[in-house]
Every structure is written in C-alpha cells, then in structure tokens.
Design a protein around this motif. Structure first.
Motif, short mmCIF file in Angstrom:
data_model
loop_
_atom_site.label_atom_id
_atom_site.label_comp_id
_atom_site.label_asym_id
_atom_site.label_seq_id
_atom_site.Cartn_x
_atom_site.Cartn_y
_atom_site.Cartn_z
N GLU A 129 0.82 -1.22 0.00
CA GLU A 129 0.00 0.00 0.00
C GLU A 129 0.85 1.27 0.00
OE1 GLU A 129 -3.27 0.56 -0.39
OE2 GLU A 129 -3.56 -1.57 -0.72
N CYS A 130 2.02 1.23 0.63
CA CYS A 130 2.87 2.42 0.67
C CYS A 130 3.41 2.77 -0.72
CB CYS A 130 4.02 2.24 1.65
SG CYS A 130 5.14 0.89 1.22
N LEU A 131 3.32 1.85 -1.66
CA LEU A 131 3.79 2.07 -3.03
C LEU A 131 2.65 2.33 -4.01
CD1 LEU A 131 6.37 -0.85 -3.12
CD2 LEU A 131 6.84 1.56 -2.75
N ARG A 132 1.44 2.52 -3.50
CA ARG A 132 0.27 2.68 -4.35
C ARG A 132 0.37 3.90 -5.26
NH1 ARG A 132 -4.94 0.76 -5.09
NH2 ARG A 132 -4.92 -0.80 -3.48
N HIS A 133 1.19 4.88 -4.94
CA HIS A 133 1.35 6.06 -5.80
C HIS A 133 1.95 5.70 -7.16
CE1 HIS A 133 5.29 5.66 -3.88
NE2 HIS A 133 5.77 6.23 -4.98
N TYR A 166 2.01 3.88 -10.59
CA TYR A 166 0.88 3.43 -11.41
C TYR A 166 0.87 1.92 -11.59
CZ TYR A 166 3.52 2.34 -15.61
OH TYR A 166 4.36 1.77 -16.51
N GLU A 167 2.03 1.30 -11.70
CA GLU A 167 2.09 -0.14 -11.93
C GLU A 167 1.68 -0.90 -10.67
OE1 GLU A 167 5.07 -3.44 -13.90
OE2 GLU A 167 5.80 -1.42 -13.53
N VAL A 168 2.15 -0.45 -9.52
CA VAL A 168 1.77 -1.08 -8.26
C VAL A 168 0.26 -0.93 -8.06
CG1 VAL A 168 2.04 -1.02 -5.75
CG2 VAL A 168 4.03 -0.71 -7.24
N ARG A 169 -0.25 0.27 -8.31
CA ARG A 169 -1.68 0.53 -8.16
C ARG A 169 -2.50 -0.38 -9.08
NH1 ARG A 169 -1.57 5.69 -8.62
NH2 ARG A 169 -1.76 5.69 -10.87
N PHE A 170 -2.03 -0.55 -10.31
CA PHE A 170 -2.72 -1.41 -11.27
C PHE A 170 -2.83 -2.84 -10.73
CE2 PHE A 170 -2.35 -4.62 -14.56
CZ PHE A 170 -3.50 -4.37 -15.29
N HIS A 171 -1.69 -3.38 -10.27
CA HIS A 171 -1.70 -4.76 -9.79
C HIS A 171 -2.52 -4.92 -8.52
CE1 HIS A 171 0.92 -6.40 -12.80
NE2 HIS A 171 1.81 -5.45 -12.60
N LEU A 172 -2.43 -3.97 -7.61
CA LEU A 172 -3.22 -4.05 -6.39
C LEU A 172 -4.71 -3.99 -6.70
CD1 LEU A 172 -1.16 -1.90 -3.88
CD2 LEU A 172 -1.42 -4.38 -3.92
N ASP A 173 -5.11 -3.08 -7.59
CA ASP A 173 -6.52 -2.99 -7.96
C ASP A 173 -6.99 -4.27 -8.63
OD1 ASP A 173 -6.59 -0.45 -6.93
OD2 ASP A 173 -6.49 0.57 -8.87
N ALA A 174 -6.15 -4.86 -9.49
CA ALA A 174 -6.53 -6.09 -10.17
C ALA A 174 -6.66 -7.24 -9.17
CB ALA A 174 -5.49 -6.42 -11.23
N LEU A 175 -5.74 -7.31 -8.22
CA LEU A 175 -5.82 -8.37 -7.20
C LEU A 175 -7.05 -8.21 -6.33
CD1 LEU A 175 -2.07 -8.54 -6.17
CD2 LEU A 175 -3.37 -10.28 -7.42
N GLU A 176 -7.39 -6.97 -5.99
CA GLU A 176 -8.59 -6.72 -5.20
C GLU A 176 -9.85 -7.10 -5.98
OE1 GLU A 176 -8.30 -2.64 -4.07
OE2 GLU A 176 -6.60 -3.01 -2.74
N ALA A 177 -9.85 -6.82 -7.29
CA ALA A 177 -11.00 -7.15 -8.12
C ALA A 177 -11.18 -8.66 -8.21
CB ALA A 177 -10.84 -6.55 -9.52
N VAL A 178 -10.08 -9.39 -8.36
CA VAL A 178 -10.15 -10.84 -8.42
C VAL A 178 -10.61 -11.40 -7.08
CG1 VAL A 178 -8.77 -12.94 -8.65
CG2 VAL A 178 -8.47 -11.09 -10.27
N ALA A 179 -10.08 -10.86 -5.98
CA ALA A 179 -10.45 -11.35 -4.65
C ALA A 179 -11.91 -11.10 -4.34
CB ALA A 179 -9.57 -10.69 -3.60
#
Length: 110
Positions: A19-23, A25-38
C-alpha cells in the motif's frame, strides 16, 4: 513488480505491505486487479486480469503503456531533442538532424 507475478499467492495482510507504493501506477494497477479478483468483480475477459495465470489483457496492457507514454510526455525530458539524440544518434540524424542548421536549430523554409 513481484505482486504482478506472485500476487495471487499473497494473502490480504501481505498485500497491505504494498500500500505504501500505491502512488506508483504499476503497483496501483496490480493491487486494484488483485482486489477485483479477490472480490469476484474481475478476472474475466473484460477485467483487468485475464486468464488463469493472471496476465494482463491486451487492452489493459495498452492502457498501461499509454499512461506511461503520457507521463513521459508530461515530464518533458524523455522526448526532448537532446534525449532523443542521445538514445538513437543515427535515427536522430536521419530524421531530425538533416533539417537542422549548424547551431542545432531547425532550419527555416526558404
């Protein structure tokens, strides 16, 4: 980024470390995708993650590339004449240099 390759193996508490790396864009993309899958809202053909292995769909990859291109353009250094000349001097000379006068400025039309 490791979350892109191994994200599906991370638990929710482990994902919080990113989460500290969410700024980024690539980290945010992967985190959002993982949250969507979960949450069950993503992962299909129209989602951010495609296939069982978790690779990005062509549209998602194209959107990431476009976002990066726009960021580079806004920064103003990557597409500067000097940066392009340093990256590919022969191409620069072929396409741009032949139109410059001796001082590095573009020669005007007669």
């Amino acid at each position: 980024m490791q979350a892109g390759s191994y994200g599906r193996h991370l638990s929710v508490p482990e994902r919080r470390h990113f989460e500290c790396l969410r700024h980024n864009y690539e980290v945010r993309f992967h985190l959002d995708a993982l949250e969507a899958v979960a949450s069950g809202t993503g992962g299909g053909a129209g989602g951010a993650i495609g296939g069982a292995r978790g690779e990005a769909t062509p549209v998602a990859a194209r959107n990431r590339r476009l976002a990066q291109l726009l960021r580079l353009k806004d920064d103003g250094e990557y597409f500067s004449m000097e940066a392009m000349q340093q990256r590919a001097p022969l191409l620069y000379q072929q396409y741009v240099g032949c139109f410059e006068d001796g001082g590095g400025e573009a020669a005007g039309e007669p």
